[in-house]
Write a protein that holds these residues in place. Structure first.
Motif, PDB file in Angstrom:
ATOM      1  N   GLU A   1       0.358  49.476  37.129  1.00 43.48           N
ATOM      2  CA  GLU A   1      -0.755  49.358  38.012  1.00 43.48           C
ATOM      3  C   GLU A   1      -1.108  48.051  38.125  1.00 43.48           C
ATOM      4  O   GLU A   1      -0.911  47.675  38.795  1.00 43.48           O
ATOM      5  N   TYR A   2      -1.360  47.628  36.931  1.00 43.89           N
ATOM      6  CA  TYR A   2      -1.773  45.907  36.904  1.00 43.89           C
ATOM      7  C   TYR A   2      -0.629  44.973  37.921  1.00 43.89           C
ATOM      8  O   TYR A   2      -1.268  44.183  38.531  1.00 43.89           O
ATOM      9  N   LYS A   3       0.665  45.418  36.910  1.00 41.84           N
ATOM     10  CA  LYS A   3       1.652  45.154  37.567  1.00 41.84           C
ATOM     11  C   LYS A   3       2.210  44.857  38.596  1.00 41.84           C
ATOM     12  O   LYS A   3       2.090  43.682  39.799  1.00 41.84           O
ATOM     13  N   PHE A   4       2.281  46.017  39.005  1.00 49.01           N
ATOM     14  CA  PHE A   4       1.928  46.586  40.929  1.00 49.01           C
ATOM     15  C   PHE A   4       1.073  45.111  41.930  1.00 49.01           C
ATOM     16  O   PHE A   4       1.543  45.211  43.024  1.00 49.01           O
ATOM     17  N   ALA A   5      -0.072  45.735  40.606  1.00 45.96           N
ATOM     18  CA  ALA A   5      -1.311  45.301  41.947  1.00 45.96           C
ATOM     19  C   ALA A   5      -1.171  43.654  42.172  1.00 45.96           C
ATOM     20  O   ALA A   5      -0.965  43.033  43.291  1.00 45.96           O
ATOM     21  N   LEU A   6      -0.814  43.188  40.677  1.00 43.89           N
ATOM     22  CA  LEU A   6      -0.464  41.024  40.538  1.00 43.89           C
ATOM     23  C   LEU A   6       0.786  41.216  42.198  1.00 43.89           C
ATOM     24  O   LEU A   6       0.427  40.354  42.771  1.00 43.89           O
ATOM     25  N   GLN A   7       1.181  42.310  42.500  1.00 49.21           N
ATOM     26  CA  GLN A   7       1.870  41.916  43.473  1.00 49.21           C
ATOM     27  C   GLN A   7       2.122  42.361  44.812  1.00 49.21           C
ATOM     28  O   GLN A   7       3.171  42.437  45.996  1.00 49.21           O
ATOM     29  N   SER A   8       1.005  43.324  44.999  1.00 47.38           N
ATOM     30  CA  SER A   8       0.417  44.069  46.290  1.00 47.38           C
ATOM     31  C   SER A   8      -1.453  43.760  46.115  1.00 47.38           C
ATOM     32  O   SER A   8      -1.621  42.756  45.814  1.00 47.38           O
ATOM     33  N   ASP A   9      -1.149  44.144  47.793  1.00 52.00           N
ATOM     34  CA  ASP A   9      -2.937  44.326  47.521  1.00 52.00           C
ATOM     35  C   ASP A   9      -3.746  44.477  47.569  1.00 52.00           C
ATOM     36  O   ASP A   9      -4.835  44.622  47.363  1.00 52.00           O
ATOM     37  N   THR A  10      -3.171  45.801  46.772  1.00 54.18           N
ATOM     38  CA  THR A  10      -4.468  46.759  46.316  1.00 54.18           C
ATOM     39  C   THR A  10      -4.408  47.468  44.355  1.00 54.18           C
ATOM     40  O   THR A  10      -3.377  46.270  43.936  1.00 54.18           O
ATOM     41  N   ASN A  11      -5.073  47.266  44.005  1.00 48.23           N
ATOM     42  CA  ASN A  11      -5.129  48.029  42.424  1.00 48.23           C
ATOM     43  C   ASN A  11      -6.016  49.035  42.104  1.00 48.23           C
ATOM     44  O   ASN A  11      -6.961  48.983  42.793  1.00 48.23           O
ATOM     45  N   ASN A  12      -5.212  50.087  42.049  1.00 46.39           N
ATOM     46  CA  ASN A  12      -5.524  51.065  41.841  1.00 46.39           C
ATOM     47  C   ASN A  12      -6.574  51.168  40.930  1.00 46.39           C
ATOM     48  O   ASN A  12      -7.717  52.280  40.632  1.00 46.39           O
ATOM     49  N   LEU A  13      -6.478  50.893  40.189  1.00 51.14           N
ATOM     50  CA  LEU A  13      -7.640  50.824  38.641  1.00 51.14           C
ATOM     51  C   LEU A  13      -9.213  50.161  38.798  1.00 51.14           C
ATOM     52  O   LEU A  13      -9.419  50.829  39.338  1.00 51.14           O
ATOM     53  N   LEU A  14      -9.118  49.325  39.926  1.00 58.14           N
ATOM     54  CA  LEU A  14     -10.143  48.755  40.848  1.00 58.14           C
ATOM     55  C   LEU A  14     -10.770  50.294  41.839  1.00 58.14           C
ATOM     56  O   LEU A  14     -12.136  50.295  42.008  1.00 58.14           O
ATOM     57  N   ILE A  15      -9.912  50.616  43.052  1.00 57.77           N
ATOM     58  CA  ILE A  15     -10.118  51.677  43.479  1.00 57.77           C
ATOM     59  C   ILE A  15     -10.895  53.354  42.483  1.00 57.77           C
ATOM     60  O   ILE A  15     -11.546  53.977  42.929  1.00 57.77           O
ATOM     61  N   ALA A  16      -9.830  53.463  41.149  1.00 60.73           N
ATOM     62  CA  ALA A  16     -10.495  54.914  40.746  1.00 60.73           C
ATOM     63  C   ALA A  16     -11.975  54.508  40.219  1.00 60.73           C
ATOM     64  O   ALA A  16     -12.557  55.341  40.101  1.00 60.73           O
ATOM     65  N   TRP A  17     -11.879  53.024  39.593  1.00 62.30           N
ATOM     66  CA  TRP A  17     -13.757  52.709  39.213  1.00 62.30           C
ATOM     67  C   TRP A  17     -14.403  53.012  40.527  1.00 62.30           C
ATOM     68  O   TRP A  17     -15.520  53.224  40.006  1.00 62.30           O
ATOM     69  N   ALA A  18     -13.941  52.428  41.398  1.00 60.99           N
ATOM     70  CA  ALA A  18     -15.411  52.535  42.747  1.00 60.99           C
ATOM     71  C   ALA A  18     -15.799  53.920  43.079  1.00 60.99           C
ATOM     72  O   ALA A  18     -15.906  53.797  43.843  1.00 60.99           O
ATOM     73  N   ASN A  19     -14.295  54.645  43.401  1.00 58.21           N
ATOM     74  CA  ASN A  19     -14.573  56.041  43.036  1.00 58.21           C
ATOM     75  C   ASN A  19     -16.122  57.140  42.982  1.00 58.21           C
ATOM     76  O   ASN A  19     -16.428  56.512  42.312  1.00 58.21           O
TER      77      ASN A  19
END
Length: 235
Positions: A213-231
């Protein structure tokens, strides 16, 4: 920075997400507000990166992190009494600001200063925006002194054969237990599963999820780990 509300579009079913609307809002706020949020990140988060002290080398050959630039740092804490080494994949201020904006828009369809302030403060307090790929993280968790925590793929791990300096021992085969919280904002398995229920986060699989997830986030505009925490924490 203005708060923008956009009425929800009528979707095919009640559970369908209107991706076109969300992406349109993200694009708007990334154009209008990125520079502002980035400046706040530079002022609040970046200075707290205490492990980014002595640069040793950069590599893209760490197992599981191939083709991702990872930097090895040496740093000291406790007035130089304790020295640690850690490979880190730290996002820059622009990337952090981008993740903060898209997290707010994804979860609330708006960009409120109270939410961006909350995320900036939470990232700073949890990690300083530092993502340990592999190494020793000294932290003073209870105010009684710095203790060395072993990290792999952004998560604390507990080794069968322990170490505070031999990073080659930090391997999946030497892990007896994995920790609970994932960098950069202390996302838990439960929080991630609540938002993304199809992923297996049990045991060492949690490391794999966080890494990918973090590798993907580094190459995109979204970070699902951050989204999951903030949900559920921002509205």
């Amino acid at each position: 920075m203005k708060t923008l509300f956009l009425p929800l579009l009528i979707c095919v079913t009640a559970n369908t997400i209107c991706f076109g609307q969300s992406n349109s809002l993200q694009s708007k706020f990334l154009i209008d507000s990125l520079a502002t949020i980035q400046k706040r990140v530079e002022q609040s988060i970046i200075p707290s990166r205490y492990m980014a002290q002595k640069y040793i080398l950069e590599t893209d050959t760490i197992k599981g992190w191939e083709n991702i630039k990872v930097t090895l740092y040496e740093y000291s804490v406790d007035n130089g009494k304790k020295i640690g080494k850690v490979y880190m994949a730290n996002a820059d201020a622009e990337k952090l600001a981008t993740w903060i904006i898209t997290t707010c828009v994804t979860l609330t369809n708006k960009l409120d200063k109270k939410n961006t302030d909350f995320l900036i403060k939470s990232i700073r307090n949890a990690s300083g925006g530092q993502f340990p790929v592999k190494g020793i993280v000294y932290e003073n968790m209870d105010g009684k002194g710095y203790y060395p925590y072993v990290f792999k793929d952004g998560v604390t791990v507990f080794l069968k054969q322990t170490t505070t300096d031999n990073l080659s021992l930090i391997t999946n085969g030497n892990i007896k237990k994995t920790g609970k919280y994932a960098r950069i904002i202390s996302t838990t398995r439960e929080e991630f599963n609540n938002k993304f229920p199809s992923k297996n986060t049990r045991g060492i699989e949690w490391l794999n999820i966080v890494r990918e997830e973090y590798k993907f986030a580094l190459q995109s505009d979204t970070n699902n780990l951050l989204i999951a925490w903030a949900n559920g924490k921002i509205k």
